[in-house]
Design a protein around this motif. Structure first.
Motif, PDB file in Angstrom:
ATOM      1  N   PRO A 248      -0.803   1.868   3.265  1.00 50.61           N
ATOM      2  CA  PRO A 248      -0.279   1.474   4.582  1.00 50.61           C
ATOM      3  C   PRO A 248      -1.259   1.689   5.733  1.00 50.61           C
ATOM      4  N   ILE A 249      -2.286   2.529   5.534  1.00 56.46           N
ATOM      5  CA  ILE A 249      -3.207   2.824   6.632  1.00 56.46           C
ATOM      6  C   ILE A 249      -3.989   1.574   7.017  1.00 56.46           C
ATOM      7  N   GLY A 250      -4.389   0.809   6.031  1.00 57.84           N
ATOM      8  CA  GLY A 250      -5.154  -0.396   6.324  1.00 57.84           C
ATOM      9  C   GLY A 250      -4.356  -1.441   7.073  1.00 57.84           C
ATOM     10  N   ASP A 251      -3.013  -1.389   6.979  1.00 61.68           N
ATOM     11  CA  ASP A 251      -2.160  -2.378   7.644  1.00 61.68           C
ATOM     12  C   ASP A 251      -1.774  -1.976   9.062  1.00 61.68           C
ATOM     13  N   ILE A 252      -2.283  -0.860   9.559  1.00 62.17           N
ATOM     14  CA  ILE A 252      -1.969  -0.426  10.913  1.00 62.17           C
ATOM     15  C   ILE A 252      -2.648  -1.347  11.921  1.00 62.17           C
ATOM     16  N   VAL A 253      -1.908  -1.750  12.916  1.00 61.00           N
ATOM     17  CA  VAL A 253      -2.443  -2.623  13.960  1.00 61.00           C
ATOM     18  C   VAL A 253      -3.069  -1.753  15.051  1.00 61.00           C
ATOM     19  N   ILE A 254      -4.354  -1.971  15.290  1.00 61.42           N
ATOM     20  CA  ILE A 254      -5.041  -1.230  16.347  1.00 61.42           C
ATOM     21  C   ILE A 254      -4.747  -1.845  17.703  1.00 61.42           C
ATOM     22  N   GLU A 255      -4.820  -3.171  17.749  1.00 63.31           N
ATOM     23  CA  GLU A 255      -4.621  -3.883  19.020  1.00 63.31           C
ATOM     24  C   GLU A 255      -4.330  -5.343  18.721  1.00 63.31           C
ATOM     25  N   ALA A 256      -3.598  -5.952  19.572  1.00 56.68           N
ATOM     26  CA  ALA A 256      -3.291  -7.381  19.417  1.00 56.68           C
ATOM     27  C   ALA A 256      -3.900  -8.152  20.583  1.00 56.68           C
ATOM     28  N   ARG A 257      -4.653  -9.232  20.255  1.00 55.78           N
ATOM     29  CA  ARG A 257      -5.296 -10.048  21.294  1.00 55.78           C
ATOM     30  C   ARG A 257      -4.969 -11.515  21.055  1.00 55.78           C
ATOM     31  N   ASN A 258      -4.431 -12.115  22.091  1.00 62.37           N
ATOM     32  CA  ASN A 258      -4.062 -13.527  22.022  1.00 62.37           C
ATOM     33  C   ASN A 258      -3.126 -13.801  20.843  1.00 62.37           C
ATOM     34  N   GLY A 259      -2.238 -12.838  20.586  1.00 62.75           N
ATOM     35  CA  GLY A 259      -1.278 -13.005  19.512  1.00 62.75           C
ATOM     36  C   GLY A 259      -1.832 -12.702  18.138  1.00 62.75           C
ATOM     37  N   SER A 260      -3.124 -12.336  18.039  1.00 63.47           N
ATOM     38  CA  SER A 260      -3.729 -12.026  16.739  1.00 63.47           C
ATOM     39  C   SER A 260      -3.945 -10.523  16.633  1.00 63.47           C
ATOM     40  N   PRO A 261      -3.319  -9.850  15.637  1.00 65.75           N
ATOM     41  CA  PRO A 261      -3.484  -8.403  15.497  1.00 65.75           C
ATOM     42  C   PRO A 261      -4.828  -8.043  14.868  1.00 65.75           C
ATOM     43  N   ILE A 262      -5.356  -6.913  15.278  1.00 61.46           N
ATOM     44  CA  ILE A 262      -6.568  -6.367  14.672  1.00 61.46           C
ATOM     45  C   ILE A 262      -6.144  -5.142  13.864  1.00 61.46           C
ATOM     46  N   TYR A 263      -6.327  -5.237  12.529  1.00 59.92           N
ATOM     47  CA  TYR A 263      -5.892  -4.170  11.635  1.00 59.92           C
ATOM     48  C   TYR A 263      -7.015  -3.157  11.410  1.00 59.92           C
ATOM     49  N   VAL A 264      -6.605  -1.994  10.915  1.00 59.11           N
ATOM     50  CA  VAL A 264      -7.598  -0.965  10.569  1.00 59.11           C
ATOM     51  C   VAL A 264      -8.523  -1.478   9.480  1.00 59.11           C
ATOM     52  N   ARG A 265      -7.991  -2.251   8.532  1.00 55.46           N
ATOM     53  CA  ARG A 265      -8.819  -2.763   7.432  1.00 55.46           C
ATOM     54  C   ARG A 265      -9.886  -3.728   7.913  1.00 55.46           C
ATOM     55  N   ASP A 266      -9.708  -4.271   9.138  1.00 57.28           N
ATOM     56  CA  ASP A 266     -10.701  -5.196   9.675  1.00 57.28           C
ATOM     57  C   ASP A 266     -11.965  -4.480  10.137  1.00 57.28           C
ATOM     58  N   VAL A 267     -11.854  -3.206  10.471  1.00 59.44           N
ATOM     59  CA  VAL A 267     -13.012  -2.496  11.022  1.00 59.44           C
ATOM     60  C   VAL A 267     -13.383  -1.261  10.216  1.00 59.44           C
ATOM     61  N   ALA A 268     -12.589  -0.915   9.161  1.00 58.03           N
ATOM     62  CA  ALA A 268     -12.863   0.327   8.430  1.00 58.03           C
ATOM     63  C   ALA A 268     -12.406   0.205   6.992  1.00 58.03           C
ATOM     64  N   THR A 269     -12.940   1.105   6.168  1.00 56.76           N
ATOM     65  CA  THR A 269     -12.544   1.217   4.769  1.00 56.76           C
ATOM     66  C   THR A 269     -11.843   2.559   4.574  1.00 56.76           C
ATOM     67  N   VAL A 270     -10.663   2.524   3.947  1.00 59.74           N
ATOM     68  CA  VAL A 270      -9.868   3.742   3.746  1.00 59.74           C
ATOM     69  C   VAL A 270     -10.026   4.195   2.310  1.00 59.74           C
ATOM     70  N   ASN A 271     -10.381   5.515   2.100  1.00 59.69           N
ATOM     71  CA  ASN A 271     -10.467   6.082   0.745  1.00 59.69           C
ATOM     72  C   ASN A 271     -10.036   7.543   0.769  1.00 59.69           C
ATOM     73  N   ILE A 272      -9.859   8.139  -0.417  1.00 56.97           N
ATOM     74  CA  ILE A 272      -9.342   9.508  -0.569  1.00 56.97           C
ATOM     75  C   ILE A 272     -10.470  10.448  -0.978  1.00 56.97           C
ATOM     76  N   ILE A 273     -10.506  11.663  -0.339  1.00 62.49           N
ATOM     77  CA  ILE A 273     -11.413  12.747  -0.733  1.00 62.49           C
ATOM     78  C   ILE A 273     -10.580  13.907  -1.260  1.00 62.49           C
ATOM     79  N   GLU A 274     -10.873  14.360  -2.501  1.00 57.31           N
ATOM     80  CA  GLU A 274     -10.163  15.523  -3.044  1.00 57.31           C
ATOM     81  C   GLU A 274     -10.888  16.802  -2.620  1.00 57.31           C
ATOM     82  N   THR A 275     -10.594  16.709  -1.763  1.00 61.09           N
ATOM     83  CA  THR A 275     -11.282  17.893  -1.260  1.00 61.09           C
ATOM     84  C   THR A 275     -10.805  19.265  -1.984  1.00 61.09           C
TER      85      THR A 275
END
Length: 365
Positions: A248-275
């Motif tokens: 679900p993190i990649g589907d988060i909308v950062i901002e919407a411009r001219n009716g077009s949403p900008i998702y987190v997946r558009d500007v970043a890659t989400v992965n898990i660290i076992e820390t």
């Protein structure tokens, strides 16, 4: 002084009173023995007494910054405010890469609670002058009674994430022991989500890092929804929103411009660290809930030193008593030796009673 029937004054002596009132002496002796034994059993036995030094340490982390910049941006502003506190004897500081440490030593006799409060007030005043990226300054006092008394090591033939979960469960149980102030957890791996932001894409959309952070922070929350009353029952309503997976993190909308949403997946890659005995009892109770193969070992146990110290004390008392009575029996006879043999343990038991009721503990001092 007491007056005899013939008008002759006779000096009052404790020994004469004891001889004239044998029953009272026996009752007092029994009371001293009973109180002494109970006090010896219940008096706290510690390795170190509770000694509070009039020293406060202020530590600040500013990761990745050179020592000179740490000195200028962190240490000096804090020192300038701390220098305005009265009753300070010395202030020393250390600035290394990404870390600042300031030691404030107060005059002897200074109330440590008041000293901590004054240091905290001055640090709060200096906070606006510190860089925003620096972590919150930590304020610590030095107290020997707060040093850890043992280490509980947990190991098992499974992943480090699962191992940390087992250790956290054990930590919660140990902190429920009334005499345990804190149980700190170190080691293991903790899951976290890393969002790798693509800087060129971020610039293309005209966004900043804080925009991505705020968007994720705003979605990863549980929202309270009030209450619903059904008859005599009242139910709390909430909308769970914390992420259970990374999708679900990649589907988060950062901002919407001219009716077009900008998702987190558009500007970043989400992965898990076992820390001590109570701790042993808790561990024994928790063993049944541990995964198969889990090994729990206690190291750096100060209770062993305390037991040895108490055992040495008991041996010294007994051996000293036997030696003194034997010498007096040989030199002065049975009667004198018997009186001394009773007086020595009575005096020790009376001392234990005084130690207990005065709030002190048995320790190496």
């Amino acid at each position: 002084m007491t007056k005899t029937p013939r008008g002759v004054y006779k000096e009052f002596k404790l020994t004469s009173f004891a001889i004239d009132h044998p029953t009272s002496v026996l009752v007092m002796t029994a009371i001293v023995i009973m109180m002494g034994v109970i006090s010896y059993i219940r008096v706290p036995k510690e390795s170190f007494p509770e000694i509070v030094f009039p020293v406060i340490v202020v530590n600040t982390i500013y990761s990745g910054v050179a020592p000179g910049d740490v000195e200028t941006l962190i240490t000096r502003p804090l020192e300038e405010e701390l220098n305005t506190i009265g009753d300070i004897e010395t202030i020393t500081s250390t600035s290394i890469e990404g870390y600042s440490s300031i030691t404030v030593e107060f005059d002897p006799g200074m109330d440590i609670t008041e000293a901590v409060q004054q240091v905290r007030e001055k640090v709060d005043i200096a906070k606006p002058e510190l860089p925003e990226a620096a972590e919150e300054p930590g304020i610590f006092e030095i107290n020997l009674a707060e040093f850890p008394i043992m280490q509980v090591n947990v190991a098992g033939p499974y992943g480090l994430v699962r191992l940390r979960e087992v250790a956290e469960d054990l930590q919660d149980r140990l902190e429920q022991i009334p005499s345990v102030l804190e149980a700190r957890l170190a080691g293991g791996l903790e899951r976290e989500v890393q969002v790798d932001v693509d800087l060129p894409k971020l610039k293309f959309y005209g966004l900043a890092f804080i925009d991505v952070i705020d968007a994720i922070r705003g979605e990863n929350i549980t929202i309270p929804g009030g209450t619903i009353e059904v008859g005599d029952l009242k139910y709390l309503v909430r909308v769970p929103g914390e992420f259970q997976s990374t999708d679900p993190i990649g589907d988060i909308v950062i901002e919407a411009r001219n009716g077009s949403p900008i998702y987190v997946r558009d500007v970043a890659t989400v992965n898990i660290i076992e820390t001590s005995e109570e701790v042993g009892r808790v561990i024994a109770e928790e063993r049944a809930s541990f995964p198969p193969g889990t090994v729990v070992k206690i190291t750096a146990d100060q209770s062993e030193d305390i037991r040895n110290m108490v055992s040495s004390l008991e041996n010294n008392i007994i051996s000293g008593l036997i030696l003194v009575v034997a010498v007096l029996l040989f030199v002065l006879g049975v009667r004198t030796a018997s009186f001394v043999g009773i007086a020595i343990p009575l005096s020790m038991l009376l001392s234990f009673s005084i130690i207990r009721f005065s709030g002190m503990s048995m320790n190496f001092v």
